[in-house]
Design a protein around this motif. Sequence first.
Motif, PDB file in Angstrom:
ATOM      1  N   PRO A 162       0.832  -1.207   0.000  1.00 61.57           N
ATOM      2  CA  PRO A 162       0.000   0.000   0.000  1.00 61.57           C
ATOM      3  C   PRO A 162       0.868   1.260   0.000  1.00 61.57           C
ATOM      4  N   VAL A 163       0.329   2.353  -0.523  1.00 62.99           N
ATOM      5  CA  VAL A 163       1.046   3.620  -0.614  1.00 62.99           C
ATOM      6  C   VAL A 163       0.267   4.675   0.164  1.00 62.99           C
ATOM      7  N   SER A 164       0.996   5.515   0.902  1.00 57.33           N
ATOM      8  CA  SER A 164       0.375   6.594   1.666  1.00 57.33           C
ATOM      9  C   SER A 164       1.343   7.763   1.772  1.00 57.33           C
ATOM     10  N   ALA A 165       0.819   8.974   1.672  1.00 56.95           N
ATOM     11  CA  ALA A 165       1.656  10.163   1.836  1.00 56.95           C
ATOM     12  C   ALA A 165       2.115  10.324   3.278  1.00 56.95           C
ATOM     13  N   ALA A 166       1.427   9.680   4.207  1.00 59.40           N
ATOM     14  CA  ALA A 166       1.752   9.814   5.627  1.00 59.40           C
ATOM     15  C   ALA A 166       2.508   8.615   6.186  1.00 59.40           C
TER      16      ALA A 166
END
Length: 125
Positions: A8-12
């Motif tokens: 998964p990818v997240s800016a945070a």
Amino acid sequence: METRAAVPVSAAAGPGARSVTPAFGAEVIRTACLETRPDFRRTEQALAQLGGFVQNARTGTYFSQTHDLSVKLIENRCSVVMGGQFNGDAARRLVNATGAPEALRPGLPRPVNGKVYLSFSVVKG
């Protein structure tokens, strides 16, 4: 057609809080870096199979969500940084447990807020 596992990818995305044990650190280095050489194209898939990793959308760094550990592909190397209660014996056990200590390039340990941070690089090839 083969389905590729993705992280998964997240800016945070950032690291978890749990200290890294020598066994877990060695497993990540072995699985994400050593077993995906020579080109590290399978690193993301390896981290997805380990589970619990999220990639930071801005930096590209993969962070364990439970442990204070990150993996980043930088130019021609796979870099792992981890925080734990590492003394000299624990660091040696970690390096030996990877099964390929000769392939690791360790950085200098850095003490920060009661943890010791270790960094390792595995070079392509």
